[in-house]
Design an enzyme around this catalytic site. Structure first.
Site, PDB file in Angstrom:
ATOM      1  N   ARG A   1     -56.995  10.801   4.457  1.00 56.06           N
ATOM      2  CA  ARG A   1     -57.546  10.023   3.675  1.00 56.06           C
ATOM      3  C   ARG A   1     -58.624   8.806   4.082  1.00 56.06           C
ATOM      4  O   ARG A   1     -59.118   8.102   3.347  1.00 56.06           O
ATOM      5  CB  ARG A   1     -56.581   9.288   2.693  1.00 56.06           C
ATOM      6  CG  ARG A   1     -55.758  10.046   1.713  1.00 56.06           C
ATOM      7  CD  ARG A   1     -54.763   9.290   0.828  1.00 56.06           C
ATOM      8  NE  ARG A   1     -54.603   9.345  -0.483  1.00 56.06           N
ATOM      9  CZ  ARG A   1     -53.800  10.006  -1.066  1.00 56.06           C
ATOM     10  NH1 ARG A   1     -52.686  10.555  -0.349  1.00 56.06           N
ATOM     11  NH2 ARG A   1     -53.767   9.815  -2.378  1.00 56.06           N
TER      12      ARG A   1
ATOM     13  N   ARG B   1     -56.180   2.687  -7.026  1.00 50.14           N
ATOM     14  CA  ARG B   1     -56.241   3.815  -6.112  1.00 50.14           C
ATOM     15  C   ARG B   1     -57.557   4.547  -6.163  1.00 50.14           C
ATOM     16  O   ARG B   1     -57.816   5.288  -5.344  1.00 50.14           O
ATOM     17  CB  ARG B   1     -55.061   5.041  -6.554  1.00 50.14           C
ATOM     18  CG  ARG B   1     -53.703   4.525  -6.113  1.00 50.14           C
ATOM     19  CD  ARG B   1     -52.671   5.130  -7.051  1.00 50.14           C
ATOM     20  NE  ARG B   1     -52.464   6.339  -6.865  1.00 50.14           N
ATOM     21  CZ  ARG B   1     -51.971   7.067  -7.783  1.00 50.14           C
ATOM     22  NH1 ARG B   1     -51.156   6.722  -8.844  1.00 50.14           N
ATOM     23  NH2 ARG B   1     -51.566   8.486  -7.444  1.00 50.14           N
TER      24      ARG B   1
ATOM     25  N   ARG C   1     -44.002   8.588 -11.941  1.00 49.44           N
ATOM     26  CA  ARG C   1     -44.143   8.101 -10.419  1.00 49.44           C
ATOM     27  C   ARG C   1     -44.488   6.580 -10.914  1.00 49.44           C
ATOM     28  O   ARG C   1     -45.335   6.137 -11.857  1.00 49.44           O
ATOM     29  CB  ARG C   1     -45.395   8.588  -9.830  1.00 49.44           C
ATOM     30  CG  ARG C   1     -45.035   9.866  -9.001  1.00 49.44           C
ATOM     31  CD  ARG C   1     -46.211  10.478  -8.498  1.00 49.44           C
ATOM     32  NE  ARG C   1     -47.047   9.648  -7.753  1.00 49.44           N
ATOM     33  CZ  ARG C   1     -48.249   9.862  -6.874  1.00 49.44           C
ATOM     34  NH1 ARG C   1     -48.329  11.205  -6.609  1.00 49.44           N
ATOM     35  NH2 ARG C   1     -48.925   9.095  -6.392  1.00 49.44           N
TER      36      ARG C   1
ATOM     37  N   LYS D   1     -54.430  17.932  -7.081  1.00 42.72           N
ATOM     38  CA  LYS D   1     -54.309  18.477  -5.658  1.00 42.72           C
ATOM     39  C   LYS D   1     -52.986  18.899  -5.105  1.00 42.72           C
ATOM     40  O   LYS D   1     -52.674  20.036  -4.469  1.00 42.72           O
ATOM     41  CB  LYS D   1     -55.076  17.534  -4.622  1.00 42.72           C
ATOM     42  CG  LYS D   1     -54.407  16.176  -4.397  1.00 42.72           C
ATOM     43  CD  LYS D   1     -55.600  15.481  -3.485  1.00 42.72           C
ATOM     44  CE  LYS D   1     -54.763  14.133  -3.105  1.00 42.72           C
ATOM     45  NZ  LYS D   1     -54.459  13.147  -4.292  1.00 42.72           N
TER      46      LYS D   1
ATOM     47  N   ARG E   1     -48.526  12.639 -16.694  1.00 39.42           N
ATOM     48  CA  ARG E   1     -47.850  13.268 -15.566  1.00 39.42           C
ATOM     49  C   ARG E   1     -46.310  12.684 -15.516  1.00 39.42           C
ATOM     50  O   ARG E   1     -46.114  11.873 -15.438  1.00 39.42           O
ATOM     51  CB  ARG E   1     -48.665  12.858 -14.181  1.00 39.42           C
ATOM     52  CG  ARG E   1     -47.861  13.601 -12.852  1.00 39.42           C
ATOM     53  CD  ARG E   1     -48.791  13.520 -11.849  1.00 39.42           C
ATOM     54  NE  ARG E   1     -49.101  12.338 -11.098  1.00 39.42           N
ATOM     55  CZ  ARG E   1     -49.749  12.229 -10.089  1.00 39.42           C
ATOM     56  NH1 ARG E   1     -50.250  13.212  -9.490  1.00 39.42           N
ATOM     57  NH2 ARG E   1     -50.149  11.066  -9.331  1.00 39.42           N
TER      58      ARG E   1
HETATM   59  P1  AMP Z   1     -50.290  10.603  -3.284  1.00 32.97           P
HETATM   60  O1  AMP Z   1     -48.861  11.249  -3.768  1.00 32.97           O
HETATM   61  O2  AMP Z   1     -50.958  11.576  -2.284  1.00 32.97           O
HETATM   62  O3  AMP Z   1     -51.132  10.264  -4.525  1.00 32.97           O
HETATM   63  O4  AMP Z   1     -50.143   9.282  -2.469  1.00 32.97           O
HETATM   64  C1  AMP Z   1     -49.336   8.224  -3.087  1.00 32.97           C
HETATM   65  C2  AMP Z   1     -49.486   6.948  -2.126  1.00 32.97           C
HETATM   66  O5  AMP Z   1     -48.936   7.379  -0.777  1.00 32.97           O
HETATM   67  C3  AMP Z   1     -50.893   6.600  -1.989  1.00 32.97           C
HETATM   68  O6  AMP Z   1     -51.540   5.760  -2.976  1.00 32.97           O
HETATM   69  C4  AMP Z   1     -50.733   5.876  -0.450  1.00 32.97           C
HETATM   70  O7  AMP Z   1     -50.218   4.520  -0.970  1.00 32.97           O
HETATM   71  C5  AMP Z   1     -49.569   6.762   0.021  1.00 32.97           C
HETATM   72  N1  AMP Z   1     -50.215   7.677   1.118  1.00 32.97           N
HETATM   73  C6  AMP Z   1     -50.151   9.025   0.800  1.00 32.97           C
HETATM   74  N2  AMP Z   1     -51.065   9.647   1.583  1.00 32.97           N
HETATM   75  C7  AMP Z   1     -51.460   8.694   2.483  1.00 32.97           C
HETATM   76  C8  AMP Z   1     -52.520   9.035   3.721  1.00 32.97           C
HETATM   77  N3  AMP Z   1     -52.665   9.898   4.165  1.00 32.97           N
HETATM   78  N4  AMP Z   1     -52.887   7.666   4.230  1.00 32.97           N
HETATM   79  C9  AMP Z   1     -52.193   6.500   3.813  1.00 32.97           C
HETATM   80  N5  AMP Z   1     -51.496   6.476   2.778  1.00 32.97           N
HETATM   81  C10 AMP Z   1     -51.272   7.655   1.986  1.00 32.97           C
END
Ligand code: AMP
Length: 202
Positions: A84, A160, A149, A13, A118
Site C-alpha cells: 500500500r 481511507r 466493518r 479487490k 457492504r
Molecule cells: P482493507 O481490509 O484492505 O481495506 O484494510 C483495512 C485497514 O487495514 C486499512 O485501512 C489499514 O488500516 C490496514 N491495512 C491493510 N493493509 C495494510 C497495509 N498493507 N499496510 C498498512 N495498513 C494496512
C-alpha cells in the site's frame, strides 16, 4: 502464480481476491483481514494497530513487515491490499518476483454508494454488496449473521480514500514501469470481472 491486487477501499479487490483464489486454487493473504482478526483477539498486535485502522490510516510498516515475512506463501499467492506504499512494494520485491499487479479501478462516486451496503460473513468470508445481496437480510448463505466493518463509515472511508491517493496511488506508476500492471474496471459485475481478470492473466 504471484498476484497483487491494488485498488481503493471498496473497489472490490477483496471480492476478486476470493474469486481468483477459488478459480486458481491459490491462497489469499489479506493484511486487512489479518489485522481485523488480531483486533478481534485483542492481541498485542491488535491493540497496536486498532487506532490506525479506526482512523482509516495505514498501519505503520514496522507492524506490516514482520507479518509479510511470517505469512507470505512461498509458491503461489494473491496479495489483497499489500503493498500500500512504495516501501512495502520494495520490501515485497526483495522477497519474490510478482507476475501481475491487478488494479481494480472504481470511481469515488460508486465507492460512496457501496459504503453502507457492504456486509461480510465472519464465518465463510463471503462479501455482500450492492450487486449481490443475501437472500435473508443480514444472514449469509452459510447461516451466519453478517457484519459491517467498523471502518465502513462515510467519514473513515473519506480518510481511507485520501490515504490511498497519497500513499498507494504512486504504486500505479511504479508497477507500470515494471510492465506487470493491469487495470480492470471494478464497476463491472463481480463475476464478469473475475472472468476478465482470468483471461488477462492466462
Ligand atoms: P482493507 O481490509 O484492505 O481495506 O484494510 C483495512 C485497514 O487495514 C486499512 O485501512 C489499514 O488500516 C490496514 N491495512 C491493510 N493493509 C495494510 C497495509 N498493507 N499496510 C498498512 N495498513 C494496512
Amino acid at each position: 502464480m504471484k498476484l497483487v491486487l491494488l485498488g481503493k477501499p471498496l473497489s472490490g479487490k477483496g471480492t476478486q481476491a476470493a474469486l481468483l483464489s477459488r478459480a486458481l486454487d491459490i491462497p489469499v493473504l489479506s493484511f486487512g483481514a489479518l489485522f481485523r482478526r488480531e483486533v478481534e483477539k485483542k492481541s498485542v498486535l491488535g491493540k497496536n494497530v486498532e487506532e490506525y485502522m479506526k482512523k482509516g490510516k495505514l498501519v505503520p510498516n514496522r507492524f506490516t513487515f514482520p507479518l509479510l515475512q511470517k505469512y507470505l506463501p512461498k509458491k503461489d499467492f494473491i496479495l489483497d491490499g499489500f503493498p500500500r506504499n512504495l516501501a512495502q512494494a520494495k520490501a515485497l520485491e526483495k522477497m519474490c518476483s510478482i507476475d501481475f499487479v491487478i488494479d481494480v479501478h472504481c470511481s469515488n462516486r460508486l465507492i460512496q454508494k457501496r459504503i453502507m451496503a457492504r456486509r461480510s460473513c465472519p464465518k465463510c468470508g463471503k462479501i455482500y454488496g450492492l450487486d449481490v445481496q443475501p437472500l435473508t437480510k443480514g444472514i449469509c448463505a452459510c447461516g451466519a449473521r453478517l457484519i459491517q466493518r467498523k471502518d465502513d463509515t462515510k467519514a473513515i472511508v473519506k480518510k481511507r480514500l485520501a490515504v490511498y491517493t497519497k500513499q498507494s496511488a504512486p504504486l500505479i506508476a511504479y508497477y507500470k514501469h515494471k510492465k506487470i500492471y493491469l487495470q480492470v474496471s471494478g464497476e463491472k459485475n463481480r463475476y464478469s470481472l473475475g472472468k476478465t481478470i482470468l483471461k488477462k492473466i492466462s
